[in-house]
Scaffold this active site. Sequence first.
Site, PDB file in Angstrom:
ATOM      1  N   HIS A 144      47.387  46.429  35.367  1.00 56.44           N
ATOM      2  CA  HIS A 144      47.722  45.002  35.208  1.00 56.44           C
ATOM      3  C   HIS A 144      46.787  44.325  34.211  1.00 56.44           C
ATOM      4  O   HIS A 144      47.215  43.458  33.449  1.00 56.44           O
ATOM      5  CB  HIS A 144      47.640  44.257  36.549  1.00 56.44           C
ATOM      6  CG  HIS A 144      48.833  44.437  37.419  1.00 56.44           C
ATOM      7  ND1 HIS A 144      50.084  43.974  37.097  1.00 56.44           N
ATOM      8  CD2 HIS A 144      48.964  45.021  38.636  1.00 56.44           C
ATOM      9  CE1 HIS A 144      50.932  44.267  38.061  1.00 56.44           C
ATOM     10  NE2 HIS A 144      50.280  44.906  39.011  1.00 56.44           N
TER      11      HIS A 144
ATOM     12  N   HIS B 182      46.457  51.315  39.565  1.00 60.91           N
ATOM     13  CA  HIS B 182      47.593  50.390  39.485  1.00 60.91           C
ATOM     14  C   HIS B 182      47.114  48.998  39.073  1.00 60.91           C
ATOM     15  O   HIS B 182      47.672  48.379  38.160  1.00 60.91           O
ATOM     16  CB  HIS B 182      48.300  50.348  40.850  1.00 60.91           C
ATOM     17  CG  HIS B 182      49.419  49.375  40.940  1.00 60.91           C
ATOM     18  ND1 HIS B 182      50.733  49.771  41.057  1.00 60.91           N
ATOM     19  CD2 HIS B 182      49.445  48.021  40.946  1.00 60.91           C
ATOM     20  CE1 HIS B 182      51.504  48.695  41.120  1.00 60.91           C
ATOM     21  NE2 HIS B 182      50.739  47.619  41.065  1.00 60.91           N
ATOM     22  N   GLU B 183      46.083  48.501  39.733  1.00 63.77           N
ATOM     23  CA  GLU B 183      45.593  47.149  39.438  1.00 63.77           C
ATOM     24  C   GLU B 183      44.947  47.072  38.056  1.00 63.77           C
ATOM     25  O   GLU B 183      45.105  46.068  37.355  1.00 63.77           O
ATOM     26  CB  GLU B 183      44.620  46.673  40.524  1.00 63.77           C
ATOM     27  CG  GLU B 183      45.221  46.566  41.915  1.00 63.77           C
ATOM     28  CD  GLU B 183      46.508  45.770  41.996  1.00 63.77           C
ATOM     29  OE1 GLU B 183      46.699  44.820  41.209  1.00 63.77           O
ATOM     30  OE2 GLU B 183      47.354  46.099  42.848  1.00 63.77           O
TER      31      GLU B 183
ATOM     32  N   CYS C 126      54.738  46.821  44.105  1.00 63.14           N
ATOM     33  CA  CYS C 126      53.941  45.811  43.414  1.00 63.14           C
ATOM     34  C   CYS C 126      54.390  44.423  43.852  1.00 63.14           C
ATOM     35  O   CYS C 126      55.593  44.151  43.926  1.00 63.14           O
ATOM     36  CB  CYS C 126      54.113  45.973  41.904  1.00 63.14           C
ATOM     37  SG  CYS C 126      53.138  44.825  40.920  1.00 63.14           S
TER      38      CYS C 126
END
Length: 167
Positions: free
Chosen positions: A137, A133-134, A91
């Site tokens: 966030h 993953h994004e 990351c």
Amino acid sequence: MAILNILHYPDPRLRRKAQPVAAVDKSIKKLADDMLETMYQAPGIGLAAVQVNVPKQVVVIDISEDKSSPLVLINPEIVARQGKAESEEGCLSVPEIFEPVTRAAEITVHYLDREGQKQELQTQELLATCIQHELDHLEGKLFIDYFSTLKRQRIRKKAEKRQRLSA
């Protein structure tokens, strides 16, 4: 276009939940363009607006070797998940840490593109991992949250030391 400052763990702003984009206007398109430039310069393959201190539901991704396939996802939502797959992740907000994370092997995501058009994407492998993953966030979640408490504590100490040394 401009290079944006990427927030680094343990910055508490990384834990903010992103807000939906009301309208895809010039400012959102500029944000997406700046995020792509920042991601390419870093270098990375994905970046969420939260990581550049903009709590909006905007994500950019490009998993191509030659930076030729940028993907902009606005107000993305995973609507289907299938299977499990483990892959090593890193990351831009947690530099120098690469660890395996288990996520859905295949996903379907609904989103608005850079032009504000509704899109649906079914994907797997690296792109599916990157999108998940994004999107974490956007919920204030980091990939290290999947690790044990002990491992997270070690990463936090390392990150705090790196911040002290760079200050």
